[in-house]
Design a protein around this motif. Structure first.
Motif: not given
Length: 515
Positions: A77-104
């Motif tokens: 992923i190459l994010i060039d100078a002047g590029a900004e990625l703004h991630f949504s704060d809509n929680f539904d956008d981060y579904l479905p849930m995936v394999e992860s690790r939370y505080e160990g």
């Protein structure tokens, strides 16, 4: 011959063009004015690159609104100078849930903002900025902590997906909070590069490779405002990790090394090992470089060098508690400058959570072979070493260090501790206080600002102590105060004490102190 040369040249050009193929997200439908969420166009560009065997997914200058981005093998992923990625704060956008690790603890949870699972040869690079817009996540988590509201739909979904997970000693950890996604989390990946980008407003931990091999994090800037648990770089249960030239200011620890928590960490038994951390600056944060408290899978072979901490609560901090298990060993810290440290410059604490002494078992943590040298620190407390009654902190050395502190070095429950050429200037109390410690060497220990109201060194219930080559500054009234009925074998050698006194309390047998 000319035809052959031309053929080779054209073939080489074509091969190079193919090998360096760029996949511009705008050509796949992404809008660089943030007018439309670009999650699918970005995914399409990644899929096209992956289908071709790999390539660079390119973000030219502009602002992009997106949900989670899932990397595949051989993708940059190459994010060039002047590029900004703004991630949504809509929680539904981060579904479905995936394999992860939370505080160990291994879980299924919200997708991280950047995520990769069992991928190889992946990178996030460039001079652009990625913004996690974490405020909504922080607010929701803090509201839940304060009000303990009924579990919402996301938490109920989390519960349904994590019925059979291994829980930590305190199982309410997985119930009491609102599990936020980390910003960048490669999981079980190899050959990971994160370089050059600026990261801000992470919902939770910022860069958190888990169970990865050969990870390089270089020249990354992380700026998170005061916010809950927004650690900077937390490589957990990884091996061959290289962190360099980073600038970090966050709401929690700047760099933290972890390897799982309690039974989940011991079951996975995947240590954090072979890490190098160098040439970094760290400003706001609870700790500069921290190991633990989730270290149940072991932390081994770590070097930390050439760093500046300015304004962190603590500098170097190693922490654990009974129940964790695991070993922290073979740690080297060298050439560090600390300024404006709000608590301790150096902490080795095995009672991060207060518990009662217990028989030694797999649940007993261990700290050993930790070497610190060439440190200058301006701090509230110089150093705090605190072992367990049943498991002292062992094989610790401090060499060529200077502390300007309100209070000095405290050591409790230690074994095989050495201080060489250490200067501790305090405003109150002894420069060095040692209790319940066996085999201690103090060589060339001084205060350039001696106090008349406290001894330079205070020893209580210690055994096998060598005080050598010490030459206290003029004005040192009491060099050492020795007390405790269990004190044994205190040896003075090659000291030039001048008018500085040695005070031996009545509860110490006189033959145990050899001046």
């Amino acid at each position: 011959m000319k035809k052959l040369i031309l053929f080779v040249f054209v073939t080489a050009v074509c091969f190079t063009a193919t090998a360096q193929r760029f996949y511009d997200v705008i050509k796949y439908g992404a809008k660089n004015d943030s007018s439309k969420i670009a999650t699918k166009p970005i995914a399409d560009a990644i899929a096209a690159a992956s289908k071709a065997g790999g390539g660079t997914v390119y973000f030219p200058a502009g602002k992009y609104l997106t949900g989670p981005i899932h990397l595949k093998s051989n993708i940059t992923i190459l994010i060039d100078a002047g590029a900004e990625l703004h991630f949504s704060d809509n929680f539904d956008d981060y579904l479905p849930m995936v394999e992860s690790r939370y505080e160990g603890v291994d879980v299924k949870s919200f997708s991280p903002l950047f995520y990769a699972y069992k991928a190889e040869n992946i990178a996030i690079t460039g001079r652009g900025t990625i913004n996690g817009h974490g405020q909504k996540w922080w607010n929701y988590a803090l509201t839940f902590y304060k009000n303990q509201t009924e579990r919402n739909k996301y938490q109920l979904l989390f519960d349904s997906l994590n019925k059979d997970i291994l829980l930590p000693d305190d199982p309410t950890q997985m119930k009491r909070g609102f599990l936020r996604p980390p910003f960048i989390q490669p999981l079980y990946c190899k050959n990971v590069l994160i370089e050059g980008i600026t990261i801000t407003n992470s919902p939770f931990w910022t860069v958190t490779p888990e169970f990865c091999e050969n990870v390089t994090i270089k020249a990354v800037t992380i700026n998170n405002p005061p916010s809950p648990n927004t650690d900077g770089i937390n490589p957990s249960s990884c091996r061959y990790v290289h962190i360099s030239d980073c600038h970090i200011s966050v709401g929690d620890d700047c760099i933290t090394i972890k390897s799982g928590k309690d039974l989940p960490g011991r079951t996975k038994a995947t240590p954090a090992e072979n890490y190098t951390i160098t040439n970094c600056t760290m400003l706001s944060g609870h700790g500069g470089v921290v190991i633990g408290s989730e270290m149940s899978g072991d932390v081994k072979k770590i070097t930390i060098s050439n760093c500046v901490f300015d304004g962190t609560d603590r500098g170097i901090r190693i922490k654990t508690a009974r129940g964790r298990g695991g070993v922290v060993e073979d740690i080297r810290v060298d050439n560090i400058v600390m300024k404006n440290i709000k608590a301790q410059a150096i902490v080795l604490d095995m009672e991060y959570a207060k518990t009662q002494p217990a028989p030694v078992s797999e649940r007993t943590p261990q700290f050993r072979n930790i070497r610190l040298s060439n440190i200058t620190a301006y701090t509230k407390q110089a150093m705090f070493i605190n072992g367990l009654d049943e498991m002292p902190v062992s094989e610790i050395s401090l060499n060529d260090c200077v502390f300007e502190a309100e209070t000095g070095i405290t050591i409790r429950n230690g074994k095989d501790i050495e201080l060489h050429n250490v200067r501790v200037n305090t405003k109150t109390g002894a420069s060095l206080s040692v209790e319940k410690t066996e085999r201690l060497t103090v060589n060339g220990f001084v205060s350039a600002k001696p106090l008349t109201t406290a001894p330079l060194i205070r020893l209580t219930n210690v055994e096998n102590v060598l005080l050598m080559n010490n030459w206290p500054f003029n004005g040192t009234k009491t060099f050492a105060e020795i007390k405790g009925a269990n004190t044994k074998n205190i040896l003075f050698k090659n000291n030039t004490l001048g008018e500085a006194a040695v005070i031996v309390a009545d509860d110490v047998k006189k033959e145990e102190v050899k001046q």
